[in-house]
Design an enzyme around this catalytic site. Structure first.
Site, PDB file in Angstrom:
ATOM      1  N   LYS A  78       0.842  -1.204   0.000  1.00  0.00           N
ATOM      2  CA  LYS A  78       0.000   0.000   0.000  1.00  0.00           C
ATOM      3  C   LYS A  78       0.874   1.249   0.000  1.00  0.00           C
ATOM      4  O   LYS A  78       0.683   2.164  -0.803  1.00  0.00           O
ATOM      5  CB  LYS A  78      -0.885  -0.023   1.252  1.00  0.00           C
ATOM      6  CG  LYS A  78      -1.898   1.101   1.331  1.00  0.00           C
ATOM      7  CD  LYS A  78      -2.467   1.287   2.734  1.00  0.00           C
ATOM      8  CE  LYS A  78      -3.103   0.030   3.279  1.00  0.00           C
ATOM      9  NZ  LYS A  78      -3.935   0.295   4.482  1.00  0.00           N
TER      10      LYS A  78
ATOM     11  N   LYS B 200       3.100  -2.173  11.279  1.00  0.00           N
ATOM     12  CA  LYS B 200       1.815  -2.053  11.975  1.00  0.00           C
ATOM     13  C   LYS B 200       2.032  -2.366  13.444  1.00  0.00           C
ATOM     14  O   LYS B 200       2.969  -3.078  13.800  1.00  0.00           O
ATOM     15  CB  LYS B 200       0.803  -3.056  11.401  1.00  0.00           C
ATOM     16  CG  LYS B 200      -0.628  -2.679  11.674  1.00  0.00           C
ATOM     17  CD  LYS B 200      -1.125  -1.677  10.656  1.00  0.00           C
ATOM     18  CE  LYS B 200      -2.509  -1.179  10.957  1.00  0.00           C
ATOM     19  NZ  LYS B 200      -3.059  -0.404   9.836  1.00  0.00           N
TER      20      LYS B 200
ATOM     21  N   ASP C 213      -5.614   3.540  13.679  1.00  0.00           N
ATOM     22  CA  ASP C 213      -6.318   2.463  12.965  1.00  0.00           C
ATOM     23  C   ASP C 213      -7.554   2.169  13.835  1.00  0.00           C
ATOM     24  O   ASP C 213      -7.971   3.058  14.602  1.00  0.00           O
ATOM     25  CB  ASP C 213      -5.422   1.223  12.805  1.00  0.00           C
ATOM     26  CG  ASP C 213      -5.979   0.201  11.811  1.00  0.00           C
ATOM     27  OD1 ASP C 213      -5.840   0.407  10.596  1.00  0.00           O
ATOM     28  OD2 ASP C 213      -6.584  -0.802  12.241  1.00  0.00           O
TER      29      ASP C 213
ATOM     30  N   SER D  71      -0.833  10.728   5.683  1.00  0.00           N
ATOM     31  CA  SER D  71       0.150  10.660   6.777  1.00  0.00           C
ATOM     32  C   SER D  71       1.532  11.038   6.241  1.00  0.00           C
ATOM     33  O   SER D  71       2.303  11.739   6.910  1.00  0.00           O
ATOM     34  CB  SER D  71       0.210   9.250   7.360  1.00  0.00           C
ATOM     35  OG  SER D  71      -0.852   9.027   8.242  1.00  0.00           O
TER      36      SER D  71
HETATM   37  P1  NDP Z   1     -12.671   2.950  13.808  1.00  0.00           P
HETATM   38  O1  NDP Z   1     -12.234   2.335  15.090  1.00  0.00           O
HETATM   39  O2  NDP Z   1     -12.842   4.402  13.698  1.00  0.00           O
HETATM   40  O3  NDP Z   1     -14.024   2.259  13.327  1.00  0.00           O
HETATM   41  C1  NDP Z   1     -14.113   0.890  13.148  1.00  0.00           C
HETATM   42  C2  NDP Z   1     -15.505   0.543  12.693  1.00  0.00           C
HETATM   43  O4  NDP Z   1     -15.528  -0.817  12.265  1.00  0.00           O
HETATM   44  C3  NDP Z   1     -16.524   0.650  13.808  1.00  0.00           C
HETATM   45  O5  NDP Z   1     -17.764   0.989  13.284  1.00  0.00           O
HETATM   46  C4  NDP Z   1     -16.519  -0.748  14.385  1.00  0.00           C
HETATM   47  O6  NDP Z   1     -17.707  -1.095  15.069  1.00  0.00           O
HETATM   48  C5  NDP Z   1     -16.371  -1.581  13.143  1.00  0.00           C
HETATM   49  N1  NDP Z   1     -15.734  -2.855  13.493  1.00  0.00           N
HETATM   50  C6  NDP Z   1     -14.531  -3.018  14.080  1.00  0.00           C
HETATM   51  N2  NDP Z   1     -14.281  -4.313  14.302  1.00  0.00           N
HETATM   52  C7  NDP Z   1     -15.356  -4.962  13.860  1.00  0.00           C
HETATM   53  C8  NDP Z   1     -15.700  -6.327  13.805  1.00  0.00           C
HETATM   54  N3  NDP Z   1     -14.890  -7.276  14.291  1.00  0.00           N
HETATM   55  N4  NDP Z   1     -16.885  -6.654  13.227  1.00  0.00           N
HETATM   56  C9  NDP Z   1     -17.711  -5.696  12.738  1.00  0.00           C
HETATM   57  N5  NDP Z   1     -17.437  -4.375  12.763  1.00  0.00           N
HETATM   58  C10 NDP Z   1     -16.278  -4.023  13.314  1.00  0.00           C
HETATM   59  O7  NDP Z   1     -11.604   2.409  12.743  1.00  0.00           O
HETATM   60  P2  NDP Z   1     -11.274   2.991  11.281  1.00  0.00           P
HETATM   61  O8  NDP Z   1     -12.484   3.569  10.668  1.00  0.00           O
HETATM   62  O9  NDP Z   1     -10.051   3.792  11.393  1.00  0.00           O
HETATM   63  O10 NDP Z   1     -10.856   1.648  10.519  1.00  0.00           O
HETATM   64  C11 NDP Z   1     -11.777   0.873   9.757  1.00  0.00           C
HETATM   65  C12 NDP Z   1     -11.027   0.005   8.772  1.00  0.00           C
HETATM   66  O11 NDP Z   1     -10.266   0.836   7.888  1.00  0.00           O
HETATM   67  C13 NDP Z   1     -10.023  -0.956   9.389  1.00  0.00           C
HETATM   68  O12 NDP Z   1      -9.971  -2.126   8.590  1.00  0.00           O
HETATM   69  C14 NDP Z   1      -8.704  -0.210   9.247  1.00  0.00           C
HETATM   70  O13 NDP Z   1      -7.597  -1.080   9.248  1.00  0.00           O
HETATM   71  C15 NDP Z   1      -8.900   0.433   7.888  1.00  0.00           C
HETATM   72  N6  NDP Z   1      -8.078   1.593   7.584  1.00  0.00           N
HETATM   73  C16 NDP Z   1      -8.049   2.673   8.408  1.00  0.00           C
HETATM   74  C17 NDP Z   1      -7.288   3.777   8.085  1.00  0.00           C
HETATM   75  C18 NDP Z   1      -7.307   5.006   8.900  1.00  0.00           C
HETATM   76  O14 NDP Z   1      -6.687   5.986   8.469  1.00  0.00           O
HETATM   77  N7  NDP Z   1      -7.963   5.056  10.037  1.00  0.00           N
HETATM   78  C19 NDP Z   1      -6.445   3.776   6.871  1.00  0.00           C
HETATM   79  C20 NDP Z   1      -6.614   2.615   6.034  1.00  0.00           C
HETATM   80  C21 NDP Z   1      -7.382   1.571   6.403  1.00  0.00           C
HETATM   81  P3  NDP Z   1     -17.692  -1.243  16.657  1.00  0.00           P
HETATM   82  O15 NDP Z   1     -17.713   0.156  17.190  1.00  0.00           O
HETATM   83  O16 NDP Z   1     -18.905  -2.021  16.975  1.00  0.00           O
HETATM   84  O17 NDP Z   1     -16.434  -1.982  17.024  1.00  0.00           O
HETATM   85  O1  2IT Z   2      -4.126   0.851   7.386  1.00  0.00           O
HETATM   86  C1  2IT Z   2      -3.661   1.998   7.245  1.00  0.00           C
HETATM   87  O2  2IT Z   2      -3.165   2.364   6.172  1.00  0.00           O
HETATM   88  C2  2IT Z   2      -3.732   2.918   8.370  1.00  0.00           C
HETATM   89  N1  2IT Z   2      -4.273   2.570   9.408  1.00  0.00           N
HETATM   90  C3  2IT Z   2      -3.109   4.287   8.270  1.00  0.00           C
HETATM   91  C4  2IT Z   2      -1.646   4.212   8.529  1.00  0.00           C
HETATM   92  C5  2IT Z   2      -0.924   5.535   8.626  1.00  0.00           C
HETATM   93  O3  2IT Z   2       0.275   5.479   8.923  1.00  0.00           O
HETATM   94  O4  2IT Z   2      -1.513   6.588   8.408  1.00  0.00           O
END
Ligand code: NDP
Ligand code: 2IT
Length: 448
Positions: free
Chosen positions: A117, A129, A169, A380
């Site tokens: 990525k 990570k 994350d 980032s």
């Molecule tokens: P948040 O913690 O802000 O939100 C996570 C969301 O996913 C919540 O709604 C949560 O629900 C739900 N969730 C988490 N675990 C589970 C599960 N086991 N089953 C069902 N729902 C689940 O996280 P992010 O929005 O930051 O991350 C979401 C996804 O995006 C992840 O896969 C992460 O790795 C990916 N990601 C994030 C980035 C970032 O910049 N933040 C960058 C790239 C990818 P609940 O509250 O019920 O747990």
């Molecule tokens: O999965 C991802 O790419 C992230 N959670 C963001 C990582 C970062 O360094 O901004």
């Protein structure tokens, strides 16, 4: 199977044997390695230099004890991780996840995905990570602060603005990054860009909060453009209701779509008139409550128990933005049957291998996570650049750069898929385009 193909299987077998009991890592590694068959045939030097054996083995893995006290004085012990996977392209870079499901296999798969990525972003970042099995749900601010401080008490030994730069994350957002930054500063006396996703008052970048969700929609927009389609007038479902899901909703809505469903790990909210984004933001970002509460605020918003039900809802576009393996074969079949034309992954590896097969076979637009969600880490990278310059760019500047990066990622992924004779297969395209740059850098840097 000829000798070259045996090489791929041999490396898959090593990944299986050496990472016992870590199915998420096996899944991520097998997908990438399978995509690389034609690359290995064209480039025998990669086999000769054991590039694949090296790329599946993390450069460094750290596991540590995280002791902390809750508000009643009770002592808890969690486990912390940082896996520094590959530094061929730059300092290690990747988020930190706090979720009870975290163990070495989750961090390893995420660190592995991050290598490719980060390479796709075109910026100088290696892959890493980290995380912990700590569950922030239901914890007070002071408990979260004490946990973050204890986590940093050990992590600070291994990271640095030019060696390894963590970010957020699942379960780690602005609040947690702030607490970790404070403790880093206390321990090291350094005020620098050690973490990204920081608060705007102390070195954070404008548009980092929005970046992953916006970027996922920008990527999807490029896929749609190739089919003479757009977001305008489309019905969208978005799983999750965290950082990525919320800003995917915001951008899709700005582009004229209607988001009819979102979810959390308990259930789904559905509103045929569109899910109210301001309510979701308030419930999730401020009150930290469950998504169900949304249906108490709007009479047209229905709550459905069970998060996988979201894939049964009719839509034109689906954006899985929650977690790994949340979309299985049944969900994929349902989406295709209901006329969905595009799936872009905001989450990391949200579709099971069986679901991916369905998408590829159906011929709908399918954007895999390591390409479609790269906007977060890309921004980032832009935050790191601003920190080094001791400058802050405007929201518009950062958003424009993010948009261009997503357009460029789509182009390079599409082109790699065509070059290796699987046009339209963006899984192969992303894996190959991400890999090539890392492999070339590893070759040039010798056996290290
Ligand atoms: P948040 O913690 O802000 O939100 C996570 C969301 O996913 C919540 O709604 C949560 O629900 C739900 N969730 C988490 N675990 C589970 C599960 N086991 N089953 C069902 N729902 C689940 O996280 P992010 O929005 O930051 O991350 C979401 C996804 O995006 C992840 O896969 C992460 O790795 C990916 N990601 C994030 C980035 C970032 O910049 N933040 C960058 C790239 C990818 P609940 O509250 O019920 O747990
Ligand atoms: O999965 C991802 O790419 C992230 N959670 C963001 C990582 C970062 O360094 O901004």
């Amino acid at each position: 199977m000829n000798k070259k193909n045996d090489y791929i299987q041999k490396v898959i077998d090593i990944a299986l044997k050496r990472n016992h009991g870590e199915p998420e890592f096996h899944q991520a590694a097998a997908e990438v390695l399978e995509s690389l068959r034609p690359v290995i045939e064209k480039h025998p030097e990669f086999e000769k230099n054991a590039i694949l054996e090296r790329i599946i083995e993390p450069e460094r893995q750290i596991a540590f004890r995280v002791p902390w006290q809750d508000d009643s004085g009770r002592i808890h012990i969690n486990r912390g991780f940082r896996i520094q996977f590959n530094s061929a392209l730059g300092p290690y870079k990747g988020g930190i996840r706090f979720h009870p499901s975290v163990y070495s296999g989750i961090i390893k798969f995420l660190g592995f995905e991050q290598i490719f990525k980060n390479s796709l972003t075109g910026l100088m970042m290696g892959g890493a990570k980290g995380g912990s099995d700590f569950d922030p749900k239901g914890k007070s601010d002071s408990e979260v602060m004490r946990f973050c401080q204890s986590f940093m008490n050990e992590l600070y030994r291994y990271i640095g603005a030019d060696t390894d730069v963590p970010a957020g994350d699942i379960g780690v957002g602005g609040r947690e990054v702030g607490y970790m930054f404070g403790q880093w500063k206390k321990l090291t006396k350094l005020f620098n860009g050690i973490l990204t996703g920081k608060g705007l008052d102390f070195g954070g970048s404008l548009a980092r909060t929005e970046a992953t969700g916006y970027g996922c929609v920008y990527f999807c927009e490029e896929m749609l453009k190739d089919r003479k389609e757009s977001f305008a007038g489309k019905t969208v479902v978005i799983s999750g209701s965290g950082n990525v899901a919320i800003y995917a909703h915001e951008k899709a809505t700005q582009l004229g779509a209607k988001v009819v469903a979102m979810s959390d790990s308990n259930g789904v909210i559905y509103d045929k008139h569109g899910v109210n984004l301001e309510t979701v933001k308030c419930i999730k970002e401020v009150e930290r409550k469950r998504i169900k509460v949304c249906s108490e605020h709007h009479s047209t918003t229905k709550y459905i128990e069970g998060c996988s039900n979201i894939w049964n809802i009719e839509c034109d576009i689906a954006l899985p933005c929650a977690t790994q393996n949340e979309l299985d074969e049944k969900g994929a079949k349902e989406l295709v049957k209901n006329g969905c034309i595009a799936v872009a992954e905001g989450a990391n590896m949200p579709s099971t291998p069986e679901a991916v097969k369905i998408f590829l076979k159906s011929g709908i637009c399918y954007g895999p996570g390591k390409a479609a969600n790269a906007g977060g880490v890309a921004t980032s990278g832009l935050e790191m650049a601003q920190n080094s310059q001791r400058l802050s760019w405007t929201f518009e500047e950062v958003d424009k750069k993010l948009h261009q990066i997503m357009v460029d990622i789509y182009k390079s992924v599409k082109q790699a898929a065509e070059e290796y004779k699987t046009p339209g297969n963006l899984v192969n395209g992303a894996n190959i385009a991400g890999f090539m740059k890392v492999a070339r850098a590893m070759m040039a840097q010798g056996l290290v």
